[in-house]
Write an enzyme that holds these catalytic residues in place. Structure first.
Site, short mmCIF file in Angstrom:
data_model
loop_
_atom_site.label_atom_id
_atom_site.label_comp_id
_atom_site.label_asym_id
_atom_site.label_seq_id
_atom_site.Cartn_x
_atom_site.Cartn_y
_atom_site.Cartn_z
N ARG A 1 10.37 -7.08 13.77
CA ARG A 1 8.99 -7.50 13.57
C ARG A 1 8.93 -8.56 12.47
NH1 ARG A 1 4.00 -3.77 11.33
NH2 ARG A 1 2.37 -4.57 12.72
N TYR B 1 0.86 -1.19 0.00
CA TYR B 1 0.00 0.00 0.00
C TYR B 1 0.90 1.24 0.00
CZ TYR B 1 1.16 0.18 5.01
OH TYR B 1 1.84 0.24 6.20
N ASP C 1 -1.53 2.88 17.44
CA ASP C 1 -1.43 2.43 16.04
C ASP C 1 -1.51 3.60 15.06
OD1 ASP C 1 -0.95 0.54 14.04
OD2 ASP C 1 -3.08 0.28 13.64
N ASN D 1 -4.39 1.31 6.50
CA ASN D 1 -5.32 0.34 5.90
C ASN D 1 -6.68 0.24 6.56
OD1 ASN D 1 -3.36 -0.62 3.98
ND2 ASN D 1 -2.36 -1.67 5.68
N TYR E 1 3.12 -10.44 14.00
CA TYR E 1 1.79 -9.98 13.57
C TYR E 1 1.18 -11.07 12.70
CZ TYR E 1 -1.80 -6.64 12.01
OH TYR E 1 -3.00 -5.99 11.77
C1 0GY Z 1 -0.71 -2.06 12.15
C2 0GY Z 1 -1.56 -2.82 11.23
C3 0GY Z 1 -1.46 -2.92 9.88
C4 0GY Z 1 -0.35 -2.53 9.09
C5 0GY Z 1 0.94 -2.57 9.43
O1 0GY Z 1 3.20 -2.32 9.03
C6 0GY Z 1 2.07 -2.25 8.54
O2 0GY Z 1 1.85 -1.97 7.37
O3 0GY Z 1 1.31 -2.90 10.64
C7 0GY Z 1 -2.60 -3.51 9.17
O4 0GY Z 1 -2.80 -3.19 7.98
O5 0GY Z 1 -3.32 -4.33 9.77
O6 0GY Z 1 -0.40 -2.56 13.22
O7 0GY Z 1 -0.34 -0.95 11.82
#
Ligand code: 0GY
Length: 310
Positions: free
Chosen positions: A130, A55, A263, A268, A163
């Protein structure tokens, strides 16, 4: 206010920009409170987005992050590398270097990272890496590469942030339980809050935490997990109510292993952009006592990210 992406970048269609006028929370957070999950995006003309990104966000700079920190009454940030920057950690590290010691970071690295690069990131304030298993965000990285990275970063006493989606926990269990470091789960492993709190899916997540004292959880992102929705739809008191039992269970049972974060800038999101002030006011729903709030916002993140000050 409409915010732009700078440089040659064009935001993903339908992108929701972060909310520029957050309310001042009614909750006065304790001194030294840490926003332990937030990101910086670019700005794109200084820190270009990665070619492998899934994105393209609107810019969200370190100064804008620090302004939010101050407005919400927080003292510190943990800046987590966002996938739109791939393994180019420069924007995140730049934020740490300009935070006067008030930000720590979580990086994304590849197997090719050198010890000198890890040391430089450590000196800047990075304390973790991460590993992302959310398929819409990243391409697959082989587990042997991740295990090798985990083994190396353990030498700096860093931890691993993971994640993933709840349905993927069974398949990832053996890998997660083999990690040699402290392991921090983003957003409670993304439970499907339409399913029962005492059902097998969330039960497996609770078992993961119960059986593995090295596993911590962020109880963040009600706005991402909620199906019932935000305050505008249902009135402030019932905002994100479907998430409350899940987060409160985790906070109450594992009060010394939970973290909270805004956050910001909320990548997204599809249907609404939260007011970060109201997210802070959600905290007493999931951590109902002052003692739980202090552990969640101060004691735990300080122990993990600023142990030298504890
Ligand atoms: C969050 C969640 C999202 C995205 C990311 O690093 C990222 O692009 O973490 C998500 O889209 O669920 O924790 O920011």
């Amino acid at each position: 206010m409409s915010m732009t992406t700078t440089g040659e970048f064009v935001k993903t269609a339908g992108w929701l920009d972060w909310f520029s006028g957050p309310s001042i929370p009614r909750l006065k957070v304790p001194a030294n409170a840490v926003d332990a999950h937030c990101h910086v995006f670019g700005p794109g003309h200084l820190f270009p987005y990665a070619s492998e990104r899934k994105y393209t966000p609107c810019d969200a700079s370190k100064d804008q992050l620090f302004a939010l920190r101050d407005r919400l009454g927080f003292s510190r940030n943990v800046v987590v590398q966002a996938t739109c920057h791939g393994a180019d950690n420069r924007a995140m590290v730049d934020a740490l270097l300009h935070s006067q010691g008030r930000a720590r970071g979580v990086a994304t690295v590849r197997r090719s990272v050198t010890d000198a690069e890890l040391q430089a990131m450590h000196d800047a304030g990075v304390r973790g890496v991460r590993f992302n298993f959310v398929k819409r965000l990243v391409d697959f990285t082989p587990k042997d590469e991740l295990l090798e990275i985990a083994g190396r970063i353990a030498n700096w006493n860093w931890h691993v942030v993971i994640y993933f989606e709840a349905v993927d926990l069974p398949e990832l269990w053996d890998f997660f339980t083999a990690l040699p470091t402290t392991v921090v789960v983003d957003h409670m492993g993304r439970p499907d809050v339409r399913k029962p709190l005492d059902g097998p899916e969330f039960g497996l997540f609770l078992r993961f935490m119960r059986e593995h004292p090295n596993v911590w959880s962020k109880v963040s992102c009600p706005e991402r997990l909620s199906v019932s929705g935000p305050p505008a739809l249902h009135g402030e008191q019932s905002a994100y109510q479907d998430v409350v039992p899940f987060a409160r269970t985790v906070v109450e049972e594992f009060s010394d292993r939970v973290l909270w974060g805004t956050d910001w800038p909320h990548p997204n999101l599809k249907d609404h952009m939260p007011d970060d002030g109201l997210l802070v006011d959600f905290i007493p729903h999931i951590a109902p006592t002052l003692e739980l709030q202090r552990r969640l916002l101060v004691d735990n993140p300080m122990r993990l990210y600023w142990p030298e000050e504890c």
